[in-house]
Design an enzyme around this catalytic site. Structure first.
Site, PDB file in Angstrom:
ATOM      1  N   GLY A  16       0.780  -1.242   0.000  1.00  0.00           N
ATOM      2  CA  GLY A  16       0.000   0.000   0.000  1.00  0.00           C
ATOM      3  C   GLY A  16       0.805   1.283   0.000  1.00  0.00           C
ATOM      4  CB  VAL A  51      -7.321  -9.628 -14.240  1.00  0.00           C
ATOM      5  CG1 VAL A  51      -7.952  -9.000 -15.478  1.00  0.00           C
ATOM      6  CG2 VAL A  51      -5.842  -9.912 -14.461  1.00  0.00           C
ATOM      7  CG  HIS A  87       1.859  -2.079 -15.504  1.00  0.00           C
ATOM      8  ND1 HIS A  87       1.601  -3.326 -14.973  1.00  0.00           N
ATOM      9  CD2 HIS A  87       2.874  -2.232 -16.372  1.00  0.00           C
ATOM     10  CE1 HIS A  87       2.431  -4.196 -15.528  1.00  0.00           C
ATOM     11  NE2 HIS A  87       3.222  -3.563 -16.371  1.00  0.00           N
ATOM     12  N   GLY A 113      -8.957  -6.022 -20.518  1.00  0.00           N
ATOM     13  CA  GLY A 113      -7.701  -6.726 -20.759  1.00  0.00           C
ATOM     14  C   GLY A 113      -6.753  -6.589 -19.573  1.00  0.00           C
TER      15      GLY A 113
HETATM   16  C1  GRF Z   1       3.396  -1.209  -7.481  1.00  0.00           C
HETATM   17  O1  GRF Z   1       4.650  -1.466  -8.037  1.00  0.00           O
HETATM   18  C2  GRF Z   1       2.363  -1.019  -8.561  1.00  0.00           C
HETATM   19  O2  GRF Z   1       2.896  -0.455  -9.717  1.00  0.00           O
HETATM   20  C3  GRF Z   1       1.901  -2.420  -8.830  1.00  0.00           C
HETATM   21  O3  GRF Z   1       1.914  -3.060  -7.584  1.00  0.00           O
HETATM   22  C4  GRF Z   1       2.834  -2.415  -6.723  1.00  0.00           C
HETATM   23  C5  GRF Z   1       2.080  -2.012  -5.501  1.00  0.00           C
HETATM   24  O4  GRF Z   1       2.890  -1.439  -4.516  1.00  0.00           O
HETATM   25  N1  GRF Z   1       0.619  -2.413  -9.493  1.00  0.00           N
HETATM   26  P1  GRF Z   1       2.216  -0.759  -3.247  1.00  0.00           P
HETATM   27  O5  GRF Z   1       1.319  -1.806  -2.616  1.00  0.00           O
HETATM   28  O6  GRF Z   1       1.471   0.439  -3.711  1.00  0.00           O
HETATM   29  O7  GRF Z   1       3.363  -0.392  -2.340  1.00  0.00           O
END
Ligand code: GRF
Length: 218
Positions: free
Chosen positions: A16, A96, A113, A147
């Site tokens: 988080g 997803v 992402h 997707g």
């Molecule tokens: C991050 O790298 C984000 O890009 C990916 O999952 C990770 C989550 O990290 N989707 P956090 O839980 O926000 O520290």
């Protein structure tokens, strides 16, 4: 005018840190919005501690308590709607998401992402970049469609990849950018400065507003 405030619902599965960056942006006054609920699929998620610490309501909703993906996401959508959520934020939600939530929140679900999409979608975007030995990677905020990491791209930020990088060192470099561009994208949304036409996202912002590389800005 003036009294509208965006209600955000956050979905997170783990650490988080992006959730925290959004909380901090709101508490500092950078982002005028409120987080009305954190929903997690993981009772062990550290994100829950962050919600508790900041007085944010939270729900643990486990997929195994539902008969199928549709009923799981219908239930989550119902909880979000009940709280008048105007934007759903996936902050490290490791699933997803299904049609049942996407149809309730069209172009109102944002994901972050850790790669420059459309390169390296799916899990371990940073490891994929290191293994491929690209010289530039980064992160992408996009709207969510059905997707895997394919929805319209809102903003991206690039970082260098060095020959001695590991998955961990690159992840750390990218994460710093994630913590900037995610709150920024949410801020743009909250101020009505994002419009979507098909898969084109037009952002109304000054070019020097941040480090973000986005040819459609300005
Ligand atoms: C991050 O790298 C984000 O890009 C990916 O999952 C990770 C989550 O990290 N989707 P956090 O839980 O926000 O520290």
């Amino acid at each position: 005018m003036g009294s509208y405030i965006l209600n955000i619902g956050v979905l997170a599965s783990g650490r988080g840190s992006n959730f925290q960056a959004i909380i901090d942006s709101i508490e500092s006054g950078y982002l005028k919005a409120r987080i009305v609920v954190l929903i997690t699929d993981n009772p062990e998620a550290y994100a829950l501690e962050r919600a508790k610490r900041h007085g944010i309501p939270y729900l643990v909703i486990k997929p195994k308590e539902f008969s199928d993906k549709d009923s799981y996401y219908s239930h989550i959508a119902k909880e979000l709607k009940a709280r008048n959520v105007g934007l759903v934020v996936l902050a490290g939600f490791m699933r997803v998401v299904g049609r049942a939530i996407i149809k309730e929140f069209p172009n109102k679900i944002m994901n972050i992402h850790p790669a420059l999409l459309p390169s390296f979608p799916g899990f371990h975007g940073q490891k994929q970049a290191v293994d491929y030995d690209v010289k530039i990677s980064g992160c992408t905020v996009h709207f969510v469609d059905e997707g895997v990491d394919t929805g319209p791209i809102i903003i991206q930020s690039a970082v260098p990849v060095y020959h001695d990088d590991t998955e961990e060192s690159l992840s750390e470099r990218i994460l710093k950018q994630e913590h900037k561009i995610f709150p920024f994208a949410i801020k743009l949304f909250s101020e009505g400065r994002i419009s979507v036409e098909g898969r084109k996202v037009i952002v109304n912002a000054d070019r020097d507003e941040s480090v973000i590389i986005n040819p459609k800005v300005g």
